[in-house]
Design an enzyme around this catalytic site. Structure first.
Site, mmCIF file in Angstrom:
data_model
loop_
_atom_site.group_PDB
_atom_site.id
_atom_site.type_symbol
_atom_site.label_atom_id
_atom_site.label_comp_id
_atom_site.label_asym_id
_atom_site.label_seq_id
_atom_site.Cartn_x
_atom_site.Cartn_y
_atom_site.Cartn_z
ATOM 1 N N GLY A 11 0.852 -1.184 0.000
ATOM 2 C CA GLY A 11 0.000 0.000 0.000
ATOM 3 C C GLY A 11 0.884 1.229 0.000
ATOM 4 C CB ALA A 15 -1.644 2.578 3.466
ATOM 5 C CB SER A 85 5.560 -3.973 -3.334
ATOM 6 O OG SER A 85 4.513 -4.198 -2.428
#
Length: 174
Positions: A11, A15, A85
């Site tokens: 995320g 987040a 990612s």
């Protein structure tokens, strides 16, 4: 020896990945499991602080974390990866390489991430001091079918942790 597996928290910045990773680590250790957290920021800072943030650098960073997670998990460790990612292709590669894999999409709306702003990155992006911030004006490809979706602005960390543990049990990993 118990089989290891990887829980991959993805995320944008702010987040709630790191807070969730640490809470999940604590709970799993209390349950008697061997656990390691691979935090993307910590790994980058310790191993290669000069690495950039373009697509090629991010993919390299992710592949290193994937390799580390694979090594640990095949030795019976539960690995919790906390890493932005941003690219689906890399997360799909992680799933394929690792096998026993739980993808957790940690979501919070942009206004919540801006308010949290743990690293001050959104403030800089809003002022135009940085460009290409993942999830702001940079690419973040949301997971299409994660095992768990966390809406961190709507749930407590305890609820998030329990939801992930429940899914791990359903998958037969715990």
């Amino acid at each position: 020896m118990r089989e290891g597996f990887v829980t991959w928290l993805t995320g944008p910045s702010g987040a709630g990945k790191t807070v969730l990773a640490r809470a999940l680590e604590k709970k799993l250790k209390e349950m008697g499991y061997k656990v390691e957290v691979l935090d993307g920021d910590e790994i980058r800072k310790e191993l290669y602080p000069e690495l950039g943030f373009d697509r090629k650098a991010r993919e390299m960073h992710n592949r290193i974390v994937i390799h580390m997670a694979k090594l640990l998990s095949r030795n019976g460790i539960i690995v919790i990866v906390s890493l932005i990612s941003p690219y689906r292709k890399v997360r799909e590669y992680a799933r394929k390489e690792i096998g026993r894999f739980v993808e957790v999409y940690v979501y919070a709306p942009l206004e919540v991430r801006i308010r949290r702003d743990p690293k001050g990155l959104y403030a800089k992006a809003v002022k135009g001091e940085i460009k290409g911030l993942t999830g702001y004006d940079g690419v973040y490809e949301e997971p299409e079918s994660p095992e768990v979706r966390i809406e961190s602005h709507k749930m407590s960390v305890e609820e998030e942790t329990e939801l992930i543990l429940e899914r791990m049990r359903e998958l037969g990993y715990l």
